[in-house]
Design a protein around this motif. Structure first.
Motif: not given
Ligand code: 8YV
Length: 329
Positions: A1-5, A25, A47, A21
């Motif tokens: 799962m991608s991390k929130p920016k 992101d 973001k 970090s």
């Protein structure tokens, strides 16, 4: 799962970036450029969260341009850089960093008061300039702290910390003015007596300002209020620029209508009203009241805690807006 920016808008401790970090992101601004609004908006595109300091203004225009933004975590107890109405309208959560800086900031308020009343900056400049050739009985005579009447405008946690230092440490008589009166137990703990603003200004030997900045507190101290103060009095502002009318204060200091002032915050900072730079009876510091290493670390950690808790679905630790659910945005 991608991390929130997320964006960290100013330079900050490496350990804070490392911690964030692990969850996000992260884009950070370690060169510490002060971005103009257009560039901040550019950086915020895409973001979902931002780590701000008091210098980033979060308003409707920025929020319109950054629809993905969900949370602004301020590394400051004051959050007058947030347009709260616009944030609520956009469903954006705001958080601040209270408590962790209370004692450090109260220490500094007291230090600035003492430096001001005892003319420490002025006398040091004199010495450094090589002007000290002989002792004199009246050289840099200031006013006493111990036993004097301390007037505190704004009796939140920091104001209470200053009251306790004054009453318990220096035997001062403490009077205070606040939007609402403290309960009897807190008044007793602070040994502080509630008075009206005018009575405070007329009676205090030293006036310390610790109110949050809002449209209602703009120019709490202007020419009219300065005229009420004793000619021997000192004024200390550790709250926010704009609480004091700096031009009126510079004129009062120049004309010796009050004895001295200590200022850590300024209208339009980091610019300082030029007239304040020419009067000798003012101690000027660059917004450093919370600046100790442990306290700045704790403030950064609390801002990070807020981001992590929010995106972890737990709800932020110290919100200043109603909390937006992640799902809703
Ligand atoms: C901050 C402050 O250093 O916490 C506050 O409200 O004024 C200071 O402690 C400053 O706002 C930078 O974030």
């Amino acid at each position: 799962m991608s991390k929130p920016k997320i964006l960290i808008a100013r330079a900050i401790f490496g350990e804070t970036i490392e911690r964030l970090s692990q969850h996000f992101d992260v884009e950070s601004n370690q060169t510490d450029d002060v971005w103009p609004k257009a560039l901040l908006i550019e950086k915020l595109k895409g973001k979902e969260g931002v780590f701000t300091t008091g210098s980033e203004r979060i308003d409707g225009e920025l929020l319109d341009a950054c629809p993905e933004l969900k949370i602004c975590a301020n590394m400051a107890v004051g959050y007058n850089n947030f347009d709260i109405d616009a944030m609520v309208a956009h469903g954006v959560t705001g958080t601040n960093a209270p408590d962790v800086l209370t004692e450090t900031t109260a220490d500094f308020g007291f230090a600035l008061l003492m430096a001001t009343a005892r003319r420490i900056s002025e006398s040091e400049h004199y010495l450094r300039a090589g002007k000290w050739t002989k002792w004199a009985y009246d050289m840099f005579s200031g006013s006493d702290i111990h036993g004097a009447t301390l007037g505190i405008i704004g009796m939140g946690r920091i104001g209470q910390g200053i009251a306790k230092r004054g009453a318990h440490g220096f035997g001062m008589k403490v009077i205070y003015h606040n939007r609402s009166r403290l309960d009897a137990a807190l008044e007793a703990e602070c040994k502080a007596t509630y008075v009206g603003k005018e009575e405070l200004l007329r009676n205090a030997d030293h006036v310390v300002l610790v109110v949050p900045y809002t449209p209602a507190s703009h120019h709490t101290i202007g020419a009219v209020e300065l005229a009420l103060m004793k000619p021997t009095a000192t004024l200390v502002n550790i709250a926010r620029g704009g609480i004091v009318d700096d031009a009126a204060l510079a004129a009062a200091l120049r004309d010796k209508r009050i004895a001295a002032a200590g200022l850590d915050v300024f209208e339009g900072e980091p610019k300082v009203h030029p007239d304040l730079l020419t009067v000798p009876n003012v101690v000027l510091t660059p917004h450093i009241a919370s600046a100790t290493v442990p306290t700045r670390r704790a403030m950064a950690e609390l801002a990070a805690d807020n981001l992590i808790a929010f995106f972890g679905g737990k709800g932020p630790v110290t919100p200043v807006t109603p909390v937006t659910s992640l799902a809703k945005k």
